[in-house]
Scaffold this motif. Structure first.
Motif, short mmCIF file in Angstrom:
data_model
loop_
_atom_site.label_atom_id
_atom_site.label_comp_id
_atom_site.label_asym_id
_atom_site.label_seq_id
_atom_site.Cartn_x
_atom_site.Cartn_y
_atom_site.Cartn_z
N TRP A 36 61.05 46.83 50.06
CA TRP A 36 61.01 45.25 50.24
C TRP A 36 59.55 44.67 50.82
N THR A 236 67.03 34.04 42.88
CA THR A 236 67.19 34.43 44.31
C THR A 236 66.48 35.25 44.75
N THR A 237 66.02 36.38 44.00
CA THR A 237 65.25 37.50 44.55
C THR A 237 63.85 37.02 44.87
N THR A 240 63.92 35.13 48.30
CA THR A 240 64.28 36.08 49.23
C THR A 240 62.89 36.59 49.68
N MET A 243 61.04 34.18 51.60
CA MET A 243 61.70 34.16 52.92
C MET A 243 61.09 35.07 53.96
N MET A 244 61.26 36.35 53.25
CA MET A 244 60.48 37.43 54.23
C MET A 244 59.06 37.28 54.67
N VAL A 263 64.87 40.49 57.89
CA VAL A 263 66.06 40.19 57.04
C VAL A 263 66.85 41.29 56.68
N ARG A 267 70.77 41.59 57.79
CA ARG A 267 71.69 41.61 56.80
C ARG A 267 72.66 42.79 56.75
N GLY A 278 74.75 35.31 55.29
CA GLY A 278 73.84 34.33 54.72
C GLY A 278 73.42 33.11 55.67
N THR A 281 71.80 33.95 58.80
CA THR A 281 70.30 34.59 58.36
C THR A 281 69.61 33.14 58.11
#
Length: 311
Positions: A36, A236-237, A240, A243-244, A263, A267, A278, A281
């Motif tokens: 990631w 949503t991926t 994510t 956001m990272m 993240v 999580r 969530g 976070t």
């Protein structure tokens, strides 16, 4: 300390950290942080240095995951070749998407990439004979010419050279003349065009590089987990990884990696205590955005530079 010495110190510390990571957290989580992190780094290259916010990068991460899974499962390719085949698929997919998307800027660019990603999601979901539809691909092997890589720790160290190659490529791009022109286009595209730079060509090239690195990370992610499902191509991926990147710091080499680690660790830790991880976070994300305008790593760099100027 000079900038070059500081960069070397950071690189040395980062290398020690990634080598020790499977000993600090369990190996699957360490692998997720690594991959990631590469995904966020690829998006940061496009967003932080190219000024292009993509909401559709799950299309490249996910399509490469399926391609690598099929290459390993159906064709029996060793994991490096399977991952590279996924990377090639991501770049080929990015070529028409990037060509059409870069003709728009700002929110319009983001919406076009999101629309293409949703098309990919629909195709993957409907192409059940190849992708497995809602069931996904199960039992993806990870082999390397007869070597047993079933142990997650061994697989982590086996993929590490490929991931470091991705980091090194990004570093070279950012510090090359191409990277400097890219920043100039981000800051003032009209001026860069007036100076004679073919701005669309630069944006398309960085889009392809970013998609290729995302594909490399996505392919290794599928091989590492032994399966892939619709979630990897879901919007949503894309959200994510955005956001990272913002959490870590836009336009910094290490920001995406820091954001990804934060993240995933949050999580993992919070999910042991509550199903509403969530919410927590998300609250932390809001606080960081309000308190650290440049993200965590970007703010640290800014404050360090400020202290050096005052001393």
């Amino acid at each position: 300390m000079s900038n070059r010495a500081m960069q070397r110190s950071l690189l040395g510390a980062a290398l020690i950290f990634v080598l020790a990571l499977p000993q600090l957290v369990y190996p699957i989580l360490a692998l997720d942080i690594l991959l990631w992190g590469l995904f966020a780094l690829a998006l940061n290259l496009l967003l932080g240095y190219g000024g292009l916010l993509s909401f559709g990068h799950a299309a490249f991460w996910g399509s490469a995951a399926y391609a690598a899974g099929i290459a390993a499962k159906q064709w029996g390719l060793p994991f490096p070749l399977a991952a590279l085949s996924g990377m090639v698929v991501a770049v080929l997919l990015a070529l028409p998407i990037g060509y059409l998307s870069i003709r728009r800027t700002g929110i319009y660019f983001s919406m076009v990439t999101l629309a293409f990603a949703q098309m990919i999601f629909y195709i993957v979901n409907q192409w059940r004979g190849v992708t497995g539809g809602e069931n996904g691909l199960q039992g993806i092997p990870r082999t390397l010419w007869g070597l047993n890589l079933s142990d997650p720790t061994i697989f982590y160290y086996a993929v590490l050279p490929l991931v470091l190659l991705g980091f090194w490529l990004t570093f070279r791009v950012v510090h090359s003349p191409f990277g400097h022109v890219l920043v100039a286009i981000r800051d003032n595209e009209a001026r860069a065009r007036a100076l004679g730079y073919p701005t669309d060509r630069y944006k398309l090239i960085v889009f392809l590089i970013s998609a290729g690195l995302s594909g490399l990370a996505g392919g290794l992610f599928a091989l590492g987990h032994g399966f892939t499902a619709l979630e990897v191509v879901h919007w949503t991926t894309s959200g994510t990884v955005v956001m990272m990147t913002i959490l870590g710091g836009i336009g910094t080499l290490w920001g995406g990696i820091v954001g990804a680690a934060l993240v995933l660790l949050l999580r993992d830790w919070l999910s042991n205590w509550t199903d509403a991880w969530g919410v927590i976070t998300g609250a932390i994300f809001v606080l960081v955005v309000l308190s650290f305008r440049r993200g965590i790593w970007g703010t640290l760099l800014q404050r360090t530079a400020g202290r050096e100027q005052r001393s």
